[in-house]
Design a protein around this motif. Structure first.
Motif, PDB file in Angstrom:
ATOM      1  N   LEU A  95      11.001  -6.373  -4.255  1.00  0.00           N
ATOM      2  CA  LEU A  95       9.817  -6.996  -4.839  1.00  0.00           C
ATOM      3  C   LEU A  95       8.750  -7.275  -3.780  1.00  0.00           C
ATOM      4  O   LEU A  95       7.555  -7.083  -4.015  1.00  0.00           O
ATOM      5  N   ALA A  96       9.176  -7.719  -2.595  1.00  0.00           N
ATOM      6  CA  ALA A  96       8.221  -7.997  -1.523  1.00  0.00           C
ATOM      7  C   ALA A  96       7.558  -6.724  -1.029  1.00  0.00           C
ATOM      8  O   ALA A  96       6.361  -6.717  -0.691  1.00  0.00           O
ATOM      9  N   THR A  97       8.314  -5.641  -0.990  1.00  0.00           N
ATOM     10  CA  THR A  97       7.746  -4.363  -0.557  1.00  0.00           C
ATOM     11  C   THR A  97       6.741  -3.844  -1.575  1.00  0.00           C
ATOM     12  O   THR A  97       5.657  -3.370  -1.216  1.00  0.00           O
ATOM     13  N   LYS A  98       7.094  -3.939  -2.850  1.00  0.00           N
ATOM     14  CA  LYS A  98       6.167  -3.492  -3.894  1.00  0.00           C
ATOM     15  C   LYS A  98       4.916  -4.374  -3.899  1.00  0.00           C
ATOM     16  O   LYS A  98       3.797  -3.871  -4.069  1.00  0.00           O
ATOM     17  N   TRP A  99       5.099  -5.691  -3.715  1.00  0.00           N
ATOM     18  CA  TRP A  99       3.947  -6.590  -3.657  1.00  0.00           C
ATOM     19  C   TRP A  99       3.029  -6.199  -2.502  1.00  0.00           C
ATOM     20  O   TRP A  99       1.795  -6.192  -2.650  1.00  0.00           O
TER      21      TRP A  99
ATOM     22  N   ALA B  60       3.757  -2.852   7.601  1.00  0.00           N
ATOM     23  CA  ALA B  60       5.197  -2.706   7.788  1.00  0.00           C
ATOM     24  C   ALA B  60       5.866  -3.936   7.203  1.00  0.00           C
ATOM     25  O   ALA B  60       5.552  -5.067   7.581  1.00  0.00           O
ATOM     26  N   VAL B  61       6.776  -3.737   6.259  1.00  0.00           N
ATOM     27  CA  VAL B  61       7.516  -4.837   5.653  1.00  0.00           C
ATOM     28  C   VAL B  61       8.796  -5.019   6.451  1.00  0.00           C
ATOM     29  O   VAL B  61       9.579  -4.073   6.624  1.00  0.00           O
ATOM     30  N   TYR B  62       9.000  -6.227   6.960  1.00  0.00           N
ATOM     31  CA  TYR B  62      10.070  -6.496   7.925  1.00  0.00           C
ATOM     32  C   TYR B  62      11.112  -7.454   7.344  1.00  0.00           C
ATOM     33  O   TYR B  62      10.762  -8.490   6.763  1.00  0.00           O
TER      34      TYR B  62
ATOM     35  N   ASN C 233       0.507  -1.844  15.971  1.00  0.00           N
ATOM     36  CA  ASN C 233      -0.870  -1.891  15.471  1.00  0.00           C
ATOM     37  C   ASN C 233      -0.883  -1.815  13.947  1.00  0.00           C
ATOM     38  O   ASN C 233      -1.549  -0.975  13.333  1.00  0.00           O
ATOM     39  N   CYS C 234      -0.132  -2.719  13.335  1.00  0.00           N
ATOM     40  CA  CYS C 234      -0.017  -2.729  11.879  1.00  0.00           C
ATOM     41  C   CYS C 234       0.125  -4.167  11.393  1.00  0.00           C
ATOM     42  O   CYS C 234       0.456  -5.070  12.157  1.00  0.00           O
ATOM     43  N   VAL C 235      -0.132  -4.354  10.106  1.00  0.00           N
ATOM     44  CA  VAL C 235       0.072  -5.650   9.469  1.00  0.00           C
ATOM     45  C   VAL C 235       1.553  -5.770   9.126  1.00  0.00           C
ATOM     46  O   VAL C 235       2.097  -4.957   8.377  1.00  0.00           O
ATOM     47  N   VAL C 236       2.218  -6.766   9.686  1.00  0.00           N
ATOM     48  CA  VAL C 236       3.641  -6.965   9.425  1.00  0.00           C
ATOM     49  C   VAL C 236       3.818  -8.065   8.391  1.00  0.00           C
ATOM     50  O   VAL C 236       3.279  -9.170   8.546  1.00  0.00           O
ATOM     51  N   VAL C 237       4.563  -7.749   7.345  1.00  0.00           N
ATOM     52  CA  VAL C 237       4.893  -8.721   6.304  1.00  0.00           C
ATOM     53  C   VAL C 237       6.376  -9.043   6.436  1.00  0.00           C
ATOM     54  O   VAL C 237       7.232  -8.230   6.089  1.00  0.00           O
ATOM     55  N   SER C 238       6.676 -10.216   6.993  1.00  0.00           N
ATOM     56  CA  SER C 238       8.061 -10.633   7.206  1.00  0.00           C
ATOM     57  C   SER C 238       8.540 -11.402   5.981  1.00  0.00           C
ATOM     58  O   SER C 238       7.858 -12.320   5.510  1.00  0.00           O
ATOM     59  N   VAL C 239       9.717 -11.047   5.473  1.00  0.00           N
ATOM     60  CA  VAL C 239      10.171 -11.517   4.162  1.00  0.00           C
ATOM     61  C   VAL C 239      11.317 -12.516   4.306  1.00  0.00           C
ATOM     62  O   VAL C 239      12.343 -12.225   4.940  1.00  0.00           O
ATOM     63  N   ASP C 240      11.152 -13.667   3.687  1.00  0.00           N
ATOM     64  CA  ASP C 240      12.191 -14.699   3.663  1.00  0.00           C
ATOM     65  C   ASP C 240      13.019 -14.522   2.382  1.00  0.00           C
ATOM     66  O   ASP C 240      12.909 -15.292   1.437  1.00  0.00           O
ATOM     67  N   TYR C 241      13.846 -13.490   2.376  1.00  0.00           N
ATOM     68  CA  TYR C 241      14.633 -13.152   1.187  1.00  0.00           C
ATOM     69  C   TYR C 241      15.781 -14.146   0.979  1.00  0.00           C
ATOM     70  O   TYR C 241      16.218 -14.821   1.901  1.00  0.00           O
ATOM     71  N   ARG C 242      16.283 -14.208  -0.251  1.00  0.00           N
ATOM     72  CA  ARG C 242      17.401 -15.098  -0.569  1.00  0.00           C
ATOM     73  C   ARG C 242      18.677 -14.616   0.123  1.00  0.00           C
ATOM     74  O   ARG C 242      18.907 -13.416   0.273  1.00  0.00           O
ATOM     75  N   CYS C 243      19.491 -15.574   0.509  1.00  0.00           N
ATOM     76  CA  CYS C 243      20.730 -15.261   1.231  1.00  0.00           C
ATOM     77  C   CYS C 243      21.954 -15.803   0.493  1.00  0.00           C
ATOM     78  O   CYS C 243      21.858 -16.716  -0.326  1.00  0.00           O
ATOM     79  N   GLY C 244      23.116 -15.220   0.817  1.00  0.00           N
ATOM     80  CA  GLY C 244      24.385 -15.706   0.299  1.00  0.00           C
ATOM     81  C   GLY C 244      24.906 -16.838   1.174  1.00  0.00           C
ATOM     82  O   GLY C 244      24.408 -17.053   2.281  1.00  0.00           O
ATOM     83  N   PRO C 245      25.900 -17.534   0.669  1.00  0.00           N
ATOM     84  CA  PRO C 245      26.589 -17.314  -0.605  1.00  0.00           C
ATOM     85  C   PRO C 245      25.884 -17.938  -1.802  1.00  0.00           C
ATOM     86  O   PRO C 245      26.286 -17.708  -2.939  1.00  0.00           O
ATOM     87  N   GLU C 246      24.826 -18.723  -1.555  1.00  0.00           N
ATOM     88  CA  GLU C 246      24.127 -19.360  -2.672  1.00  0.00           C
ATOM     89  C   GLU C 246      23.499 -18.321  -3.600  1.00  0.00           C
ATOM     90  O   GLU C 246      23.459 -18.501  -4.818  1.00  0.00           O
ATOM     91  N   HIS C 247      23.007 -17.249  -2.990  1.00  0.00           N
ATOM     92  CA  HIS C 247      22.377 -16.166  -3.754  1.00  0.00           C
ATOM     93  C   HIS C 247      23.023 -14.846  -3.313  1.00  0.00           C
ATOM     94  O   HIS C 247      22.488 -14.146  -2.458  1.00  0.00           O
ATOM     95  N   PRO C 248      24.153 -14.506  -3.884  1.00  0.00           N
ATOM     96  CA  PRO C 248      24.889 -13.324  -3.424  1.00  0.00           C
ATOM     97  C   PRO C 248      24.207 -12.019  -3.835  1.00  0.00           C
ATOM     98  O   PRO C 248      23.216 -12.014  -4.581  1.00  0.00           O
TER      99      PRO C 248
ATOM    100  N   ARG D 276       2.390 -16.857   2.794  1.00  0.00           N
ATOM    101  CA  ARG D 276       2.095 -16.829   1.365  1.00  0.00           C
ATOM    102  C   ARG D 276       3.396 -16.910   0.582  1.00  0.00           C
ATOM    103  O   ARG D 276       4.484 -16.701   1.127  1.00  0.00           O
ATOM    104  N   LYS D 277       3.256 -17.160  -0.715  1.00  0.00           N
ATOM    105  CA  LYS D 277       4.394 -17.136  -1.615  1.00  0.00           C
ATOM    106  C   LYS D 277       4.142 -16.105  -2.705  1.00  0.00           C
ATOM    107  O   LYS D 277       3.105 -16.132  -3.365  1.00  0.00           O
ATOM    108  N   ILE D 278       5.102 -15.203  -2.854  1.00  0.00           N
ATOM    109  CA  ILE D 278       5.013 -14.170  -3.877  1.00  0.00           C
ATOM    110  C   ILE D 278       5.739 -14.661  -5.124  1.00  0.00           C
ATOM    111  O   ILE D 278       6.931 -14.978  -5.057  1.00  0.00           O
ATOM    112  N   PRO D 279       5.068 -14.743  -6.252  1.00  0.00           N
ATOM    113  CA  PRO D 279       5.761 -15.144  -7.478  1.00  0.00           C
ATOM    114  C   PRO D 279       6.725 -14.054  -7.931  1.00  0.00           C
ATOM    115  O   PRO D 279       6.366 -12.874  -7.974  1.00  0.00           O
TER     116      PRO D 279
END
Length: 328
Positions: free
Chosen positions: A141-145, A88-90, A116-131, A63-66
């Motif tokens: 934001l992904a954890t709160k979502w 579990a947010v990973y 035995n849990c739903v794992v939400v793996s997050v493709d967070y922004r990385c540096g150096p483009e997004h420091p 999915r994509k989180i706005p």
């Protein structure tokens, strides 16, 4: 380091880890610090995305989180879609520069099945483009979502944060932010930290002992930090160096499971963070894998011709057991 000490440490190194290190040398793997971020991503991506059938999970969905004029991509692993399981947010490793949903897909799958849990793996922004603090913002934001949309993704009550290395840093920073943000923050019940980065400092004994030759090097960590931070002053911020958080914040963190490795530069800052949490009254279960190298949890299966590391199975099972216990 004396020759005697070096020889003793060589004998104590896990045989699977040694075989992997030998193969990296034989294959002429380049020094990460001599590469561009794009080249480093390609190198690590090639190593950690083997062409093998992945561990089966009943449901895998993306999915994509706005998020403020951008999207955060997540991959959701649900081992039992007909049940209401905790989440579990990973956060993957890769020094806030490399790594993605694919390089750490195997770990996420194991955590879903073993925990035995739903794992939400997050493709967070990385540096150096997004420091810094781009990755931190995405992680929170992904954890709160995840907490706000538990019903939508098939999750029930209970949420944990999990991360490896730089992802371990993000996981516990998110937990600290949840403490600071109060009533509107996600309620985090547990954190599982694999060899986390906890301090912008390079002066520990483990940095000296494991400076070179054990996969993650001291100069490699300097390279990662330099591509992540906007300026060295950012390193003093607890959202980059969670070890520097106040005792009040530390005291309100959830029970913690931590894994470190004897042949990793980050070993001692992991110990220091576990001790700081314990001193602040947090329940901490810390296991140090004395004979292992950094990132070993993600080394169960690697691209040919690189051999896997059997201990990866053990640490994944332990992490899963910790997650199951956290939500009982």
């Amino acid at each position: 380091m004396s020759t005697t000490t070096a020889e003793r440490r060589a004998q104590e190194l896990d045989s699977d880890a040694q075989a992997l290190l030998d193969t990296l040398v034989e294959e002429g793997a380049p020094d990460l610090t001599q590469l561009s971020p794009e080249q480093a991503r390609a190198l690590l991506g090639g190593l950690f995305t083997p062409d093998v059938k992945p561990e089966s999970v009943e449901s895998v969905d993306e999915r994509k989180i706005p998020a403020y004029a951008r999207d955060i991509r997540v991959r959701i692993y649900d081992p039992a879609p007909d049940e209401s399981l905790p989440a579990a947010v990973y956060f993957h490793g890769g020094g806030w520069v490399a790594g993605d949903l694919d390089t750490h897909d195997g770990v996420a799958r194991s955590l879903a099945n073993e925990g035995n849990c739903v794992v939400v793996s997050v493709d967070y922004r990385c540096g150096p483009e997004h420091p810094f603090p781009g990755a931190v913002e995405d992680a929170y934001l992904a954890t709160k979502w995840t907490a706000d949309n538990a019903d939508e993704i098939g999750a029930g009550e209970g949420i944990a944060v999990v991360g490896e290395s730089a992802g371990g840093n993000l996981a516990t920073v998110v937990a600290q932010m949840a403490v600071e943000n109060g009533v509107d923050a996600p309620e985090i019940e547990h954190q599982v930290l694999f060899y986390p980065v906890t301090d912008h400092s390079f002066d520990t004994k483990s940095y000296e002992e494991n400076a070179d030759g054990y996969f993650l090097t001291a100069r490699g960590m300097v390279w990662f930090w330099n591509h992540y931070l906007r300026d060295d002053i950012d390193g003093a911020n607890p959202r980059a160096s969670p070890l520097r958080a106040t005792e009040r914040v530390l005291s309100e963190l959830p029970p913690t499971t931590m894994f470190t490795c004897g042949y990793g530069p980050l070993r001692d800052e992991g110990y220091a963070y576990a001790e700081a949490l314990s001193d602040a009254g947090v329940s901490v279960d810390h296991t140090n894998y004395d004979s292992m190298i950094h990132d070993f949890a993600n080394m169960r299966r690697l691209a040919d011709p690189f051999p896997g590391v059997e201990a990866a199975e053990d640490v994944r099972q332990r992490a899963g057991k910790a997650l199951r216990g956290a939500f009982d």
